[in-house]
Motif scaffolding. Structure first.
Motif, PDB file in Angstrom:
ATOM      1  N   LYS A 241       0.821  -1.219   0.000  1.00 53.58           N
ATOM      2  CA  LYS A 241       0.000   0.000   0.000  1.00 53.58           C
ATOM      3  C   LYS A 241       0.852   1.266   0.000  1.00 53.58           C
ATOM      4  CE  LYS A 241      -1.018   0.795   4.857  1.00 53.58           C
ATOM      5  NZ  LYS A 241      -2.029   0.935   5.867  1.00 53.58           N
ATOM      6  N   GLU A 242       2.076   1.217   0.550  1.00 55.38           N
ATOM      7  CA  GLU A 242       2.943   2.397   0.538  1.00 55.38           C
ATOM      8  C   GLU A 242       3.315   2.776  -0.891  1.00 55.38           C
ATOM      9  OE1 GLU A 242       3.479  -0.235   2.663  1.00 55.38           O
ATOM     10  OE2 GLU A 242       2.811   0.806   4.476  1.00 55.38           O
TER      11      GLU A 242
ATOM     12  N   GLN B  89       0.241   4.392  -2.416  1.00 58.29           N
ATOM     13  CA  GLN B  89       0.042   5.749  -1.907  1.00 58.29           C
ATOM     14  C   GLN B  89       1.024   6.730  -2.551  1.00 58.29           C
ATOM     15  OE1 GLN B  89       0.240   4.599   2.242  1.00 58.29           O
ATOM     16  NE2 GLN B  89      -1.979   4.819   2.469  1.00 58.29           N
TER      17      GLN B  89
ATOM     18  N   ASP C  87      -0.023   9.920  -5.025  1.00 62.06           N
ATOM     19  CA  ASP C  87       0.501  11.291  -4.923  1.00 62.06           C
ATOM     20  C   ASP C  87       1.063  11.758  -6.257  1.00 62.06           C
ATOM     21  OD1 ASP C  87      -0.204  11.403  -2.259  1.00 62.06           O
ATOM     22  OD2 ASP C  87       1.812  10.953  -1.514  1.00 62.06           O
TER      23      ASP C  87
ATOM     24  N   THR D 230      -6.491   4.301  -6.731  1.00 57.25           N
ATOM     25  CA  THR D 230      -7.331   4.328  -5.527  1.00 57.25           C
ATOM     26  C   THR D 230      -8.234   3.093  -5.480  1.00 57.25           C
ATOM     27  OG1 THR D 230      -8.927   5.791  -6.627  1.00 57.25           O
ATOM     28  CG2 THR D 230      -7.308   6.828  -5.181  1.00 57.25           C
TER      29      THR D 230
ATOM     30  N   LEU E  50      -6.013   0.398  -4.128  1.00 59.72           N
ATOM     31  CA  LEU E  50      -5.799   0.600  -2.694  1.00 59.72           C
ATOM     32  C   LEU E  50      -7.032   0.179  -1.901  1.00 59.72           C
ATOM     33  CD1 LEU E  50      -3.931   1.604  -0.451  1.00 59.72           C
ATOM     34  CD2 LEU E  50      -4.853   3.899  -0.823  1.00 59.72           C
TER      35      LEU E  50
END
Length: 110
Positions: free
Chosen positions: A73-74, A77, A81, A96, A99
């Protein structure tokens, strides 16, 4: 740093070196009809004045960045961004969704 023109397509992430020697990383917005050059949106560069701009690059100056397989998930993310920074709505929605799927899967396991 060369690529065959047929390998490159709109939306591909590329890295390259300007004729002045600066490193650039961005994505292809347009390909020329002859297949010798691209117009790339520069996301990051040694030359901060061209970040966010679209510049022409010869195919011999660039190399396609291989597609990555997102593992956690990092990473997602970080890419979310980046999608926001570059204004890529389609990519943002795709990321998204991934995620959210990961979160739902994690909740189902616990």
């Amino acid at each position: 740093m060369s690529n065959q023109p047929s390998i490159l397509k709109t939306g591909d992430w590329i890295k390259g070196t300007l004729l002045t020697g600066e490193l650039v990383i961005g994505y292809i917005e347009n390909l020329d009809a002859k297949g010798n050059a691209v117009k790339a949106k520069i996301v990051t560069s040694d030359n901060k004045t061209i970040e966010g701009k679209t510049i022409p690059l010869l195919n011999r100056q660039i190399k396609k960045i291989p597609d990555t397989h997102i593992k956690n998930k990092e990473q997602i993310q970080f890419l979310i961004d980046l999608a926001l920074e570059t204004g890529d709505e389609e990519w943002f929605i795709e990321l998204t969704t991934k995620l959210n799927s990961m979160r739902e899967l994690a909740q189902g396991v616990s």
